[in-house]
Design a protein around this motif. Sequence first.
Motif, PDB file in Angstrom:
ATOM      1  N   THR A 104    -111.044  60.170 -38.618  1.00  0.00           N
ATOM      2  CA  THR A 104    -112.054  59.107 -38.717  1.00  0.00           C
ATOM      3  C   THR A 104    -113.418  59.649 -39.133  1.00  0.00           C
ATOM      4  N   THR A 105    -113.521  60.945 -39.310  1.00  0.00           N
ATOM      5  CA  THR A 105    -114.789  61.510 -39.800  1.00  0.00           C
ATOM      6  C   THR A 105    -114.750  61.678 -41.318  1.00  0.00           C
ATOM      7  N   THR A 106    -113.629  62.131 -41.862  1.00  0.00           N
ATOM      8  CA  THR A 106    -113.527  62.330 -43.316  1.00  0.00           C
ATOM      9  C   THR A 106    -112.767  61.208 -44.008  1.00  0.00           C
ATOM     10  N   TRP A 107    -111.989  60.437 -43.290  1.00  0.00           N
ATOM     11  CA  TRP A 107    -111.145  59.362 -43.814  1.00  0.00           C
ATOM     12  C   TRP A 107    -110.211  59.855 -44.909  1.00  0.00           C
ATOM     13  N   ALA A 108    -109.780  61.085 -44.766  1.00  0.00           N
ATOM     14  CA  ALA A 108    -108.841  61.658 -45.737  1.00  0.00           C
ATOM     15  C   ALA A 108    -107.440  61.150 -45.419  1.00  0.00           C
ATOM     16  N   MET A 109    -106.859  60.458 -46.376  1.00  0.00           N
ATOM     17  CA  MET A 109    -105.506  59.917 -46.209  1.00  0.00           C
ATOM     18  C   MET A 109    -104.487  61.036 -46.395  1.00  0.00           C
ATOM     19  N   PRO A 110    -103.271  60.879 -45.877  1.00  0.00           N
ATOM     20  CA  PRO A 110    -102.243  61.903 -46.068  1.00  0.00           C
ATOM     21  C   PRO A 110    -102.004  62.155 -47.558  1.00  0.00           C
ATOM     22  N   ALA A 111    -101.994  63.431 -47.909  1.00  0.00           N
ATOM     23  CA  ALA A 111    -101.894  63.800 -49.318  1.00  0.00           C
ATOM     24  C   ALA A 111    -100.460  63.753 -49.830  1.00  0.00           C
ATOM     25  N   THR A 112     -99.512  63.796 -48.931  1.00  0.00           N
ATOM     26  CA  THR A 112     -98.120  63.853 -49.367  1.00  0.00           C
ATOM     27  C   THR A 112     -97.592  62.468 -49.715  1.00  0.00           C
ATOM     28  N   GLU A 113     -96.603  62.474 -50.569  1.00  0.00           N
ATOM     29  CA  GLU A 113     -95.927  61.233 -50.940  1.00  0.00           C
ATOM     30  C   GLU A 113     -94.970  60.845 -49.815  1.00  0.00           C
ATOM     31  N   THR A 114     -94.641  59.568 -49.723  1.00  0.00           N
ATOM     32  CA  THR A 114     -93.688  59.116 -48.717  1.00  0.00           C
ATOM     33  C   THR A 114     -92.345  59.787 -48.948  1.00  0.00           C
ATOM     34  N   THR A 115     -91.824  60.427 -47.921  1.00  0.00           N
ATOM     35  CA  THR A 115     -90.580  61.173 -48.042  1.00  0.00           C
ATOM     36  C   THR A 115     -89.389  60.262 -47.820  1.00  0.00           C
ATOM     37  N   CYS A 116     -88.377  60.422 -48.665  1.00  0.00           N
ATOM     38  CA  CYS A 116     -87.144  59.650 -48.536  1.00  0.00           C
ATOM     39  C   CYS A 116     -85.972  60.592 -48.315  1.00  0.00           C
ATOM     40  N   VAL A 117     -84.892  60.029 -47.828  1.00  0.00           N
ATOM     41  CA  VAL A 117     -83.661  60.778 -47.662  1.00  0.00           C
ATOM     42  C   VAL A 117     -83.053  60.988 -49.043  1.00  0.00           C
ATOM     43  N   ASN A 118     -82.628  62.207 -49.330  1.00  0.00           N
ATOM     44  CA  ASN A 118     -81.927  62.480 -50.580  1.00  0.00           C
ATOM     45  C   ASN A 118     -80.443  62.537 -50.264  1.00  0.00           C
ATOM     46  N   ARG A 119     -79.729  61.486 -50.603  1.00  0.00           N
ATOM     47  CA  ARG A 119     -78.317  61.395 -50.235  1.00  0.00           C
ATOM     48  C   ARG A 119     -77.431  62.327 -51.045  1.00  0.00           C
ATOM     49  N   SER A 120     -77.933  62.897 -52.130  1.00  0.00           N
ATOM     50  CA  SER A 120     -77.104  63.798 -52.926  1.00  0.00           C
ATOM     51  C   SER A 120     -77.168  65.237 -52.411  1.00  0.00           C
ATOM     52  N   GLU A 121     -78.031  65.505 -51.439  1.00  0.00           N
ATOM     53  CA  GLU A 121     -78.127  66.833 -50.848  1.00  0.00           C
ATOM     54  C   GLU A 121     -77.908  66.733 -49.345  1.00  0.00           C
ATOM     55  N   GLU A 122     -77.447  67.810 -48.755  1.00  0.00           N
ATOM     56  CA  GLU A 122     -77.221  67.825 -47.311  1.00  0.00           C
ATOM     57  C   GLU A 122     -78.486  68.127 -46.536  1.00  0.00           C
ATOM     58  N   ILE A 123     -79.508  68.638 -47.211  1.00  0.00           N
ATOM     59  CA  ILE A 123     -80.756  68.995 -46.541  1.00  0.00           C
ATOM     60  C   ILE A 123     -81.531  67.727 -46.235  1.00  0.00           C
ATOM     61  N   ASP A 124     -81.933  67.587 -44.984  1.00  0.00           N
ATOM     62  CA  ASP A 124     -82.708  66.422 -44.550  1.00  0.00           C
ATOM     63  C   ASP A 124     -84.185  66.783 -44.621  1.00  0.00           C
ATOM     64  N   PRO A 125     -84.982  66.115 -45.479  1.00  0.00           N
ATOM     65  CA  PRO A 125     -86.386  66.479 -45.593  1.00  0.00           C
ATOM     66  C   PRO A 125     -87.146  66.203 -44.301  1.00  0.00           C
ATOM     67  N   VAL A 126     -88.122  67.045 -44.015  1.00  0.00           N
ATOM     68  CA  VAL A 126     -88.921  66.920 -42.801  1.00  0.00           C
ATOM     69  C   VAL A 126     -90.057  65.940 -43.056  1.00  0.00           C
ATOM     70  N   THR A 127     -90.308  65.098 -42.073  1.00  0.00           N
ATOM     71  CA  THR A 127     -91.444  64.188 -42.167  1.00  0.00           C
ATOM     72  C   THR A 127     -92.394  64.468 -41.020  1.00  0.00           C
ATOM     73  N   ALA A 128     -93.630  64.061 -41.204  1.00  0.00           N
ATOM     74  CA  ALA A 128     -94.625  64.253 -40.157  1.00  0.00           C
ATOM     75  C   ALA A 128     -94.477  63.140 -39.134  1.00  0.00           C
ATOM     76  N   LEU A 129     -94.456  63.521 -37.868  1.00  0.00           N
ATOM     77  CA  LEU A 129     -94.387  62.532 -36.797  1.00  0.00           C
ATOM     78  C   LEU A 129     -95.405  62.919 -35.744  1.00  0.00           C
ATOM     79  N   ASP A 130     -96.368  62.054 -35.565  1.00  0.00           N
ATOM     80  CA  ASP A 130     -97.404  62.308 -34.580  1.00  0.00           C
ATOM     81  C   ASP A 130     -96.764  62.405 -33.200  1.00  0.00           C
ATOM     82  N   THR A 131     -97.156  63.409 -32.447  1.00  0.00           N
ATOM     83  CA  THR A 131     -96.542  63.631 -31.138  1.00  0.00           C
ATOM     84  C   THR A 131     -96.947  62.587 -30.115  1.00  0.00           C
TER      85      THR A 131
END
Length: 181
Positions: A104-131
């Motif tokens: 709330t001081t810099t109002w910098a929005m998240p720089a990353t693009e919205t992450t989606c599941v890639n069903r053609s790969e077995e690797i599950d991309p990590v997303t940010a989750l506030d604790t």
Amino acid sequence: MTRLRNRLAQGLRHLRREDGSATVGLVLMLPMFIYVFMATFEIGLYMTRLTLLDRAVDITARDIRLGNIEDPTHDNIKRIVCNNASMIPDCMTTLKLSLERVSTTTWAMPATETTCVNRSEEIDPVTALDTNPTERKVLIIMRGCVIADALFPSIGVAAALPLDGKGGYRLTSTSAFLNEP
């Protein structure tokens, strides 16, 4: 020779007939009508799924903001979003959520693009989750991404959308909320 001439004359008479001319127009126009119908149905399904995802993310963000979710873990939040988004097929496996704080001081929005599941790969991309998304005076951006399969992937809007390795398109939704004291 007379027989051949009679058959040719009879064939020419059949060519001059006009009682089947409506069929020609139907045969020429039917593929276009089917294409328009399928494209309209696909865009309608796309918009319905997108609207339901937006609504589900907004309802869930409101529940988090009001403190209606007792245990705001990733799986519980995901389950609530999927319960509210009824027409999204296989929601629990294709939905990817991220909850990120915004300063709330810099109002910098998240720089990353919205992450989606890639069903053609077995690797599950990590997303940010506030604790602790229920902490007071914290601005949270909640983003969700679902992969949905197109009914007619080579027609209409589905042909123009970027598809994943298995023919699915992305549906993304974003909601922001501030936990007040």
